[in-house]
Scaffold this motif. Structure first.
Motif, PDB file in Angstrom:
ATOM      1  N   GLY A   1       0.795  -1.214   0.000  1.00 46.65           N
ATOM      2  CA  GLY A   1       0.000   0.000   0.000  1.00 46.65           C
ATOM      3  C   GLY A   1       0.834   1.272   0.000  1.00 46.65           C
ATOM      4  N   PHE A   2       2.070   1.199   0.492  1.00 47.53           N
ATOM      5  CA  PHE A   2       2.931   2.391   0.497  1.00 47.53           C
ATOM      6  C   PHE A   2       3.269   2.829  -0.923  1.00 47.53           C
ATOM      7  N   SER A   3       3.551   1.845  -1.797  1.00 47.86           N
ATOM      8  CA  SER A   3       3.892   2.193  -3.179  1.00 47.86           C
ATOM      9  C   SER A   3       2.697   2.772  -3.913  1.00 47.86           C
ATOM     10  N   SER A   4       1.520   2.170  -3.718  1.00 48.15           N
ATOM     11  CA  SER A   4       0.333   2.670  -4.415  1.00 48.15           C
ATOM     12  C   SER A   4      -0.046   4.065  -3.953  1.00 48.15           C
ATOM     13  N   GLY A   5       0.298   4.397  -2.708  1.00 47.25           N
ATOM     14  CA  GLY A   5       0.007   5.733  -2.197  1.00 47.25           C
ATOM     15  C   GLY A   5       1.028   6.772  -2.605  1.00 47.25           C
ATOM     16  N   GLY A   6       2.059   6.347  -3.356  1.00 46.28           N
ATOM     17  CA  GLY A   6       3.073   7.288  -3.810  1.00 46.28           C
ATOM     18  C   GLY A   6       4.099   7.641  -2.753  1.00 46.28           C
ATOM     19  N   HIS A   7       4.172   6.848  -1.674  1.00 48.09           N
ATOM     20  CA  HIS A   7       5.088   7.156  -0.575  1.00 48.09           C
ATOM     21  C   HIS A   7       6.478   6.558  -0.779  1.00 48.09           C
ATOM     22  N   ARG A   8       6.590   5.594  -1.717  1.00 46.32           N
ATOM     23  CA  ARG A   8       7.898   4.994  -2.002  1.00 46.32           C
ATOM     24  C   ARG A   8       8.074   4.891  -3.517  1.00 46.32           C
ATOM     25  N   PRO A   9       8.173   6.032  -4.213  1.00 45.48           N
ATOM     26  CA  PRO A   9       8.200   6.001  -5.675  1.00 45.48           C
ATOM     27  C   PRO A   9       9.360   5.202  -6.259  1.00 45.48           C
TER      28      PRO A   9
ATOM     29  N   HIS B   1      10.775   2.618  -4.824  1.00 46.79           N
ATOM     30  CA  HIS B   1      10.492   1.196  -4.613  1.00 46.79           C
ATOM     31  C   HIS B   1       9.502   0.688  -5.653  1.00 46.79           C
ATOM     32  N   SER B   2       8.467   1.473  -5.939  1.00 53.62           N
ATOM     33  CA  SER B   2       7.504   1.054  -6.964  1.00 53.62           C
ATOM     34  C   SER B   2       8.179   0.994  -8.331  1.00 53.62           C
ATOM     35  N   LEU B   3       9.157   1.875  -8.567  1.00 53.03           N
ATOM     36  CA  LEU B   3       9.898   1.838  -9.826  1.00 53.03           C
ATOM     37  C   LEU B   3      10.718   0.563  -9.917  1.00 53.03           C
ATOM     38  N   GLU B   4      11.314   0.169  -8.816  1.00 49.67           N
ATOM     39  CA  GLU B   4      12.113  -1.052  -8.785  1.00 49.67           C
ATOM     40  C   GLU B   4      11.250  -2.302  -8.937  1.00 49.67           C
ATOM     41  N   ALA B   5      10.125  -2.330  -8.236  1.00 56.88           N
ATOM     42  CA  ALA B   5       9.290  -3.531  -8.222  1.00 56.88           C
ATOM     43  C   ALA B   5       8.383  -3.653  -9.440  1.00 56.88           C
ATOM     44  N   PHE B   6       7.759  -2.550  -9.836  1.00 56.83           N
ATOM     45  CA  PHE B   6       6.750  -2.606 -10.888  1.00 56.83           C
ATOM     46  C   PHE B   6       7.121  -1.828 -12.146  1.00 56.83           C
ATOM     47  N   GLY B   7       8.266  -1.132 -12.110  1.00 53.81           N
ATOM     48  CA  GLY B   7       8.659  -0.330 -13.270  1.00 53.81           C
ATOM     49  C   GLY B   7       7.835   0.925 -13.410  1.00 53.81           C
ATOM     50  N   ALA B   8       7.217   1.401 -12.317  1.00 52.53           N
ATOM     51  CA  ALA B   8       6.354   2.586 -12.360  1.00 52.53           C
ATOM     52  C   ALA B   8       6.745   3.553 -11.254  1.00 52.53           C
ATOM     53  N   TYR B   9       6.883   4.830 -11.586  1.00 51.10           N
ATOM     54  CA  TYR B   9       7.154   5.871 -10.602  1.00 51.10           C
ATOM     55  C   TYR B   9       5.802   6.470 -10.214  1.00 51.10           C
ATOM     56  N   VAL B  10       5.396   6.244  -8.973  1.00 51.00           N
ATOM     57  CA  VAL B  10       4.039   6.590  -8.534  1.00 51.00           C
ATOM     58  C   VAL B  10       4.080   7.758  -7.566  1.00 51.00           C
ATOM     59  N   ARG B  11       3.242   8.759  -7.843  1.00 52.95           N
ATOM     60  CA  ARG B  11       3.097   9.942  -6.998  1.00 52.95           C
ATOM     61  C   ARG B  11       1.755   9.887  -6.272  1.00 52.95           C
TER      62      ARG B  11
ATOM     63  N   ASP C   1       0.630  27.270 -12.614  1.00 53.45           N
ATOM     64  CA  ASP C   1      -0.483  26.326 -12.697  1.00 53.45           C
ATOM     65  C   ASP C   1       0.025  24.921 -12.990  1.00 53.45           C
ATOM     66  N   ALA C   2       1.050  24.819 -13.837  1.00 48.54           N
ATOM     67  CA  ALA C   2       1.573  23.511 -14.221  1.00 48.54           C
ATOM     68  C   ALA C   2       2.108  22.741 -13.025  1.00 48.54           C
ATOM     69  N   ALA C   3       2.489  23.436 -11.963  1.00 47.02           N
ATOM     70  CA  ALA C   3       3.006  22.767 -10.770  1.00 47.02           C
ATOM     71  C   ALA C   3       1.937  21.941 -10.069  1.00 47.02           C
ATOM     72  N   SER C   4       0.670  22.150 -10.431  1.00 48.70           N
ATOM     73  CA  SER C   4      -0.417  21.386  -9.802  1.00 48.70           C
ATOM     74  C   SER C   4      -0.554  19.985 -10.398  1.00 48.70           C
ATOM     75  N   LEU C   5       0.168  19.699 -11.494  1.00 48.99           N
ATOM     76  CA  LEU C   5       0.063  18.405 -12.165  1.00 48.99           C
ATOM     77  C   LEU C   5       0.929  17.353 -11.482  1.00 48.99           C
ATOM     78  N   VAL C   6       0.356  16.168 -11.324  1.00 53.85           N
ATOM     79  CA  VAL C   6       1.076  15.023 -10.755  1.00 53.85           C
ATOM     80  C   VAL C   6       0.988  13.884 -11.763  1.00 53.85           C
ATOM     81  N   VAL C   7       2.123  13.281 -12.093  1.00 56.88           N
ATOM     82  CA  VAL C   7       2.167  12.226 -13.107  1.00 56.88           C
ATOM     83  C   VAL C   7       2.695  10.937 -12.495  1.00 56.88           C
TER      84      VAL C   7
ATOM     85  N   GLY D   1       0.540   3.240 -20.117  1.00 55.11           N
ATOM     86  CA  GLY D   1       1.086   4.574 -20.280  1.00 55.11           C
ATOM     87  C   GLY D   1       1.131   5.314 -18.955  1.00 55.11           C
ATOM     88  N   PHE D   2       0.784   6.607 -18.983  1.00 55.32           N
ATOM     89  CA  PHE D   2       0.943   7.465 -17.813  1.00 55.32           C
ATOM     90  C   PHE D   2      -0.392   8.121 -17.456  1.00 55.32           C
ATOM     91  N   ILE D   3      -0.582   8.341 -16.155  1.00 58.00           N
ATOM     92  CA  ILE D   3      -1.776   8.998 -15.641  1.00 58.00           C
ATOM     93  C   ILE D   3      -1.365  10.330 -15.023  1.00 58.00           C
TER      94      ILE D   3
END
Length: 429
Positions: free
Chosen positions: A196-204, A206-216, A308-314, A276-278
């Motif tokens: 759950g830590f990776s899905s919440g974006g708290h360990r980006p 780690h999620s990159l290492e495990a799933f190949g995704a950088y999560v915010r 305004d662009a600073a409000s975007l999270v990818v 892709g990316f969200i």
């Protein structure tokens, strides 16, 4: 990396020597004749009419729904294909293996758990089903690391129809390549994550290492947990020349637990479709999907300035496509009705879940969900009820459904501004 050979749909009867279970002097032939044996701890439980002992193993009552979904999907495979060979890579006390044998009518189950101290409780649980010998063998118990068992099966060309990976954290991501290598074409993988830590974006990282995704951090973090799990599987299958599609995706708050049933298909995912990316905009509350080719041009229509662009999270790359197959969910629901698992007197949990999953499978619904508390906060009104706002959305021609992941959230193709307007109109603003 494995070098794959063409796979056959015929089942191999080869079993390495360390797979063989020593003969037992007495095995109760039917689960109804279950007799407890001597353990350090005995804890007999009945689940969907199946009696078993958890002994000293780690066991969660709350995971029963996830086991129900697995048994239903395995039974559907058996009905469709006429055969079912299951590999339960991390079987614990063996309850899933036992239920696959009894309820899904599996022809053969390889029950593996790395902890050899669990052997006696697993043997006694599976002993309710007569083991037989030779080509008629119904089940085998092993104690090895999951990767070793999966790799040995691949090397012996001993492919399985259904593989259950019930691991902790993000460990399942490390087993996926070996899993796909030992799975038949059109076979099913029931994979788990409790990260759950990776899905919440708290360990980006780690999620990159495990799933190949950088999560915010995003407001629909628990759905991201399912999407990064599917995305990691898409990546691993692609390396081997295959692609996978989710038949259903299930989230449970205990743990948390993310479980996905994937089907293996030949050929890579066409043009990385649905991978892709969200992007989420904290300013307007809307989300968008972006392909790889648009990475340098990510923006939101509400953004006019650099500030305004600073409000975007990818987040990504991850799975952006549907989480369920509507037709498959209906087949599961019909089978559950036949078995008496839903309907009058059966409780509402499984039936409610499957019906919500079916609603979520509407192809018009995008990824993510909208929390009604967020809508109320932006609209400066009281939080509307789900039934009231979904009814209003339907009247305006939008797709909308409840989310099985978040109890006070909806999935809809209506933009946040439209949801805010409808919430204000419902409160006479």
């Amino acid at each position: 990396m494995f070098v794959l050979n063409p796979k056959t749909l015929s089942a191999s009867t080869f079993i390495p020597k360390y797979f063989i279970v020593p003969p037992r002097s007495s095995i109760p032939p039917q689960f109804s004749n279950f007799k407890s044996r001597t353990y350090c701890k005995s804890n007999q439980i009945t689940e969907r009419g199946v009696l078993f002992d958890t002994g000293d193993t780690f066991f969660r009552h709350e995971s029963a729904t996830g086991r129900d979904l697995g048994v239903l999907s395995a039974a559907l495979y058996k009905q469709t294909k006429g055969q079912l060979r299951v590999l339960d890579a991390m079987c614990g006390c063996g309850v899933r293996s036992l239920r696959y044998l009894i309820q899904s009518k599996a022809d053969f189950v390889l029950a593996n758990d790395a902890n050899e101290s669990h052997r006696r409780v697993i043997l006694d649980n599976l002993g309710q089903v007569e083991r037989f010998e030779g080509e008629q063998r119904r089940w085998v118990v092993t104690h090895n690391e999951a990767t070793r068992v999966l790799t040995d099966c691949y090397l012996q060309r001993d492919y399985f129809d259904y593989i259950d990976l019930d691991s902790f954290g993000s460990d399942s991501s490390f087993f996926l390549r070996a899993t796909f290598s030992s799975l038949k074409l059109d076979g099913l993988v029931y994979v788990t994550s409790t990260d759950g830590f990776s899905s919440g974006g708290h360990r980006p990282f780690h999620s990159l290492e495990a799933f190949g995704a950088y999560v915010r951090p995003m407001p629909y973090a628990n759905e991201l947990g399912l999407r990064i799990l599917i995305g990691g599987a898409v990546r691993e299958a692609s390396v081997l020349g295959y692609h996978v599609t989710p038949l259903f995706s299930y989230y449970s708050c205990h743990g948390p637990v993310f479980r996905v049933l994937l089907q293996l298909k030949k050929g890579k995912l066409p043009e990385k479709r649905d991978y892709g990316f969200i992007c989420y905009c904290n300013r307007c509350g809307n989300s968008q999907a972006f392909s790889w080719g648009k990475l340098g041009r990510i923006s939101c229509p509400c953004n006019n300035t650099i500030k305004d662009a600073a409000s975007l999270v990818v987040s990504g790359p991850l799975w952006t496509g549907p989480l369920h197959s509507g037709n498959y969910i209906m087949e599961m629901l019909n089978l559950a009705e036949q078995w008496g698992w839903v309907g009058e007197g059966a409780g509402t949990g499984l039936e409610k879940l499957l019906k919500q999953m079916f609603e979520e499978s509407d192809p018009r619904l995008p990824f993510g969900y909208i929390k009604l508390d967020e809508v109320a906060s932006r609209a400066k009104t009281n939080t509307p009820s789900i039934s009231t706002i979904t009814s209003a959305l339907h009247k305006e021609g939008y797709a909308a459904s409840r989310s099985h992941i978040a109890p006070n959230a909806i999935k809809t193709d209506c933009p946040m501004a439209g949801c805010i307007r409808i919430a204000q109109e419902l409160h006479g603003c």
